[in-house]
Design an enzyme around this catalytic site. Structure first.
Site, PDB file in Angstrom:
ATOM      1  N   ASN A 260       0.864  -1.182   0.000  1.00 49.59           N
ATOM      2  CA  ASN A 260       0.000   0.000   0.000  1.00 49.59           C
ATOM      3  C   ASN A 260       0.901   1.233   0.000  1.00 49.59           C
ATOM      4  O   ASN A 260       1.499   1.573   1.017  1.00 49.59           O
ATOM      5  CB  ASN A 260      -0.903  -0.029   1.242  1.00 49.59           C
TER       6      ASN A 260
ATOM      7  N   LYS B 163       0.049   4.262  -0.233  1.00 52.43           N
ATOM      8  CA  LYS B 163      -0.595   5.443   0.374  1.00 52.43           C
ATOM      9  C   LYS B 163      -0.378   6.668  -0.523  1.00 52.43           C
ATOM     10  O   LYS B 163      -0.302   6.516  -1.740  1.00 52.43           O
ATOM     11  CB  LYS B 163      -0.087   5.638   1.805  1.00 52.43           C
TER      12      LYS B 163
ATOM     13  N   HIS C 178      -9.642   1.390   4.947  1.00 50.07           N
ATOM     14  CA  HIS C 178      -8.343   1.497   5.631  1.00 50.07           C
ATOM     15  C   HIS C 178      -8.494   2.436   6.820  1.00 50.07           C
ATOM     16  O   HIS C 178      -9.261   3.397   6.774  1.00 50.07           O
ATOM     17  CB  HIS C 178      -7.284   2.026   4.647  1.00 50.07           C
TER      18      HIS C 178
ATOM     19  N   GLU D 264      -6.859   4.811   7.860  1.00 49.54           N
ATOM     20  CA  GLU D 264      -6.652   6.239   7.559  1.00 49.54           C
ATOM     21  C   GLU D 264      -7.900   6.834   6.903  1.00 49.54           C
ATOM     22  O   GLU D 264      -8.215   8.006   7.110  1.00 49.54           O
ATOM     23  CB  GLU D 264      -5.400   6.395   6.676  1.00 49.54           C
TER      24      GLU D 264
ATOM     25  N   GLU E 153      -5.251  -4.670  10.629  1.00 49.17           N
ATOM     26  CA  GLU E 153      -4.199  -3.683  10.815  1.00 49.17           C
ATOM     27  C   GLU E 153      -4.445  -2.930  12.122  1.00 49.17           C
ATOM     28  O   GLU E 153      -5.259  -1.982  12.145  1.00 49.17           O
ATOM     29  CB  GLU E 153      -4.185  -2.685   9.652  1.00 49.17           C
TER      30      GLU E 153
ATOM     31  N   GLY F 237       2.753   2.374  10.726  1.00 44.51           N
ATOM     32  CA  GLY F 237       3.725   3.445  10.561  1.00 44.51           C
ATOM     33  C   GLY F 237       4.449   3.822  11.835  1.00 44.51           C
ATOM     34  O   GLY F 237       5.116   4.856  11.906  1.00 44.51           O
TER      35      GLY F 237
ATOM     36  N   SER G  60       3.592  -2.129  10.207  1.00 42.34           N
ATOM     37  CA  SER G  60       5.044  -2.208  10.388  1.00 42.34           C
ATOM     38  C   SER G  60       5.635  -3.549   9.959  1.00 42.34           C
ATOM     39  O   SER G  60       6.587  -4.046  10.580  1.00 42.34           O
ATOM     40  CB  SER G  60       5.436  -1.869  11.832  1.00 42.34           C
TER      41      SER G  60
HETATM   42  O1  LIG Z   1      -1.285   0.794   6.824  1.00 42.45           O
HETATM   43  C1  LIG Z   1      -0.506  -0.070   6.457  1.00 42.45           C
HETATM   44  C2  LIG Z   1      -0.740  -0.801   5.201  1.00 42.45           C
HETATM   45  O2  LIG Z   1      -2.022  -0.574   4.714  1.00 42.45           O
HETATM   46  C3  LIG Z   1       0.714  -0.404   7.229  1.00 42.45           C
HETATM   47  O3  LIG Z   1       1.622   0.611   7.079  1.00 42.45           O
HETATM   48  P1  LIG Z   1       3.141   0.404   7.598  1.00 42.45           P
HETATM   49  O4  LIG Z   1       3.619  -0.896   7.010  1.00 42.45           O
HETATM   50  O5  LIG Z   1       3.883   1.596   7.083  1.00 42.45           O
HETATM   51  O6  LIG Z   1       3.063   0.344   9.088  1.00 42.45           O
END
Ligand SMILES: O=C(CO)COP(=O)(O)O
Length: 248
Positions: free
Chosen positions: A9, A11, A95, A97, A163, A169, A207
């Site tokens: 992803n 983002k 997601h 976010e 997640e 992150g 992560s």
């Molecule tokens: O949100 C994520 C994947 O959709 C995870 O992000 P990270 O791997 O950067 O922690």
């Protein structure tokens, strides 16, 4: 297809040039150019990447899909049919976010799931608790309430991604025990409550890195990974795909 599913992803990252270079690096690498590997790119780059990926094994994913399905006056929206038209196979739905910054909640997410499946996409429903919800001990209730739309979706193929928000992150990875507990609980919930999916796959995200991918992917009921930051670097993503490839 047995084995793992790995989706990167990206983002809100990359530009046209860097997105195409990253895909070119993955295509040139037989470890990554596999039908069980995908990249979720920004919407504006999907058409170009779809053309680049035509006839290749590596799959394309959207990061979101509209809750509206018919063409029409929905300014700014990208429909499931449009995503399919440019070559997407997957679309992320809900997601954390999107839930956090755009207020996405179950009614719209149910429409997104149904629209994606009706258009021939495989939606990846993302669920997960915040740190406060984990610390309060309510995390399973939170996850089950996010999964609830799966009791109402039209039958079809979908994927679930667990997640934990506190692991996204942050460099904090859920422990293997925590991951196994949630993945097993998700599968049990789905068997009892969800509309049947072709086969229920539950990815872990939060992560995931080259160093921890193998142990996470070997954990009970983990069917793959949704990779954020580490998917922006072809070398790191390659190592995660390599770990998955060994387990197929
Ligand atoms: O949100 C994520 C994947 O959709 C995870 O992000 P990270 O791997 O950067 O922690």
């Amino acid at each position: 297809m047995a084995g793992k599913l790995i989706i990167g992803n990206w983002k809100m990252n990359t530009r046209a040039q860097s997105a195409q270079s990253l895909v070119a690096a993955l295509l040139a690498d037989p470890v990554c150019n596999q039908p069980w590997v995908g990249v979720a790119a920004p919407a504006v780059y999907l058409a170009a990447l779809g053309a680049q990926l035509a006839g290749q094994a590596l799959q394309l994913s959207a990061q979101d899909v509209s809750s509206f399905s018919a063409d029409g006056a929905f300014t700014g929206e990208v429909s499931a049919a449009m995503l399919r038209d440019v070559g997407c196979r997957y679309a992320l739905v809900g997601h954390s976010e999107r839930r956090q910054y755009f207020g996405e909640a179950n009614p719209a997410l149910l429409s997104k799931m149904n629209n994606a499946m009706a258009a021939g996409l495989v939606p990846v429903l993302c669920v997960g608790e915040t740190l406060a919800e984990r610390e309060s001990g309510q995390y399973l209730e939170v996850i089950f309430s996010q999964l609830a739309i799966l009791a109402e979706v039209s039958a079809g193929e979908y994927v679930i991604a667990y997640e934990p928000v506190w692991a996204i992150g942050t460099g904090k990875v859920a422990s293997l025990e925590q991951i196994a507990e949630i993945h097993t609980a998700i599968k049990t919930w789905c068997l009892q409550n969800a509309k049947p999916s072709a086969n229920i796959r539950v990815l872990y995200g939060g992560s995931v890195k080259a160093e921890n991918a193998e142990s996470i992917l070997k954990t009970e009921n983990v069917d793959g990974a949704l990779v954020g930051g580490a998917s922006l670097d072809a070398g790191s993503f390659r190592m995660i795909c390599q770990a998955a490839g060994k387990l197929i």
